[in-house]
Design a protein around this motif. Structure first.
Motif, mmCIF file in Angstrom:
data_model
loop_
_atom_site.group_PDB
_atom_site.id
_atom_site.type_symbol
_atom_site.label_atom_id
_atom_site.label_comp_id
_atom_site.label_asym_id
_atom_site.label_seq_id
_atom_site.Cartn_x
_atom_site.Cartn_y
_atom_site.Cartn_z
ATOM 1 N N ASP A 191 23.091 26.575 -1.117
ATOM 2 C CA ASP A 191 24.536 26.714 -1.271
ATOM 3 C C ASP A 191 24.910 28.164 -0.979
ATOM 4 N N THR A 225 27.721 29.425 -0.592
ATOM 5 C CA THR A 225 28.951 29.857 -1.268
ATOM 6 C C THR A 225 28.667 30.355 -2.683
ATOM 7 N N ASN A 226 27.450 30.120 -3.162
ATOM 8 C CA ASN A 226 27.064 30.535 -4.510
ATOM 9 C C ASN A 226 26.245 31.814 -4.417
ATOM 10 N N SER A 227 26.890 32.945 -4.603
ATOM 11 C CA SER A 227 26.198 34.228 -4.455
ATOM 12 C C SER A 227 25.200 34.482 -5.579
ATOM 13 N N GLN A 228 25.363 33.817 -6.717
ATOM 14 C CA GLN A 228 24.481 34.025 -7.853
ATOM 15 C C GLN A 228 23.201 33.211 -7.752
ATOM 16 N N GLN A 229 23.315 31.986 -7.242
ATOM 17 C CA GLN A 229 22.147 31.118 -7.138
ATOM 18 C C GLN A 229 22.243 30.255 -5.880
ATOM 19 N N PRO A 230 21.999 30.852 -4.715
ATOM 20 C CA PRO A 230 22.105 30.090 -3.469
ATOM 21 C C PRO A 230 21.000 29.050 -3.299
ATOM 22 N N SER A 262 18.294 26.364 -5.217
ATOM 23 C CA SER A 262 18.042 25.637 -6.461
ATOM 24 C C SER A 262 17.175 24.420 -6.174
ATOM 25 N N LYS A 293 22.791 22.057 3.721
ATOM 26 C CA LYS A 293 22.551 21.827 2.291
ATOM 27 C C LYS A 293 21.094 21.954 1.874
#
Length: 307
Positions: A46, A48-53, A55, A297
């Motif tokens: 992801d 768009t998720n700079s904290q946890q791209p 997972s 994705k």
């Protein structure tokens, strides 16, 4: 299952895997190849998720052996990869939904860099068969056709990118470490550049243009763009590190690993490399090659487990 198959052991495959071949066996014995141990790790991606791209990471192949060169299918539901035993490699496929691994080729030859066609009905790959790049129907994968047979091009190939629509083919040649643009349909041949490190060229998403890695006269290594129509070359971004493998995301991002750190850049927006993730913290070491699914994705990372 170990299959005693004979490989001619061209040095291109030693470059592909970064390892030298062992000493030649007697003529009556199959040649054993010292493939390195590598696994393919799969993550949800992801950007768009700079904290946890990244997972939901897992080791998708998880075995002692060579599993490398992942390439996602157009529907983003699986990836092809090259799996090696002690003597040669075949093409396998990993289904994302079930985790099932299916063998696609089972031939006496080697197959590297498997690349699916747009409709997922054909697979192109590098092989030690005569002629370098081959194209097979999925339904008859053990009987591929030599892509450049019409022009009798026997140039040894290490890596390639094939545009199945235009039939343009950009490949890295072992002769002089050169990048060559050819067309499978017309037989055209164009020398793009020498002094190109061994790295896979790519089709830039949503374009008919290619990207490739070039080492300039000043020693800098750049990812550059090639327009197959005009033959114009444009620099995109400089590579900061020894690893030359990279992947394109559908949003125009380039992802690359250096020293087990995953970086991202957006060259068209002027964004330089920023850190995305420390792969050591995700228990991966010696990571180098990556692939991104067409829907953006999923991320596949080639490396080893860091326990």
């Amino acid at each position: 299952m170990i299959k005693l198959k004979i490989s001619i052991g061209l040095c291109v495959f030693a470059m592909l895997i970064g390892q030298a071949y062992g000493q030649s066996a007697p003529p009556s014995e199959p040649k054993k190849v010292d493939f390195p141990h590598t696994d393919i790790f799969l993550f949800d991606l992801d950007l768009t998720n700079s904290q946890q791209p990244l997972s939901q990471g897992k080791n998708a192949t998880q075995r002692q052996g060579y599993d490398n060169q992942p390439y996602f299918t157009p529907d983003s539901q699986s990836f092809l990869f090259s799996r090696g035993d002690d003597y040669q490699t075949d093409v396998y496929e990993y289904a994302l939904g079930t985790g099932e691994i299916t063998q696609i080729t089972d031939s006496p030859a080697t197959e590297f860099s498997p690349t699916p066609s747009n409709n997922n009905q054909k697979i192109a790959f590098v092989s030690d068969r005569n002629g370098g790049i081959w194209l097979a129907d999925r339904a008859d994968a053990n009987h591929p056709k030599w892509l450049l047979e019409s022009i009798d091009n026997r140039e040894p190939v290490g890596y390639f990118a094939l545009n199945h629509d235009s039939k343009d083919l950009l490949y890295w040649s072992r002769y002089g470490y050169a990048m060559i643009l050819a067309n499978v349909q017309t037989g055209s041949y164009h020398y793009v550049s020498g002094n190109t490190p061994p790295a896979t060229p790519h089709i830039i998403p949503n374009t008919n243009r290619f990207s490739f890695v070039h080492r300039q006269g000043n020693g800098q290594v750049w990812i550059k763009e090639l327009d197959p129509n005009s033959k114009a070359i444009r620099p995109l971004i400089m590579v900061n590190g020894p690893n030359h493998n990279y992947a394109w995301a559908p949003d125009g991002s380039i992802l690359m690993i250096q020293n087990d750190v995953l970086y991202r850049a957006l060259p068209e927006q002027g964004q330089q490399w920023i850190t995305l993730a420390d792969l050591n913290a995700l228990r991966i070491k010696q990571a180098n090659r990556i692939a991104i699914s067409p829907d953006g994705k999923k991320l596949a990372v080639v490396g080893q487990s860091a326990k």
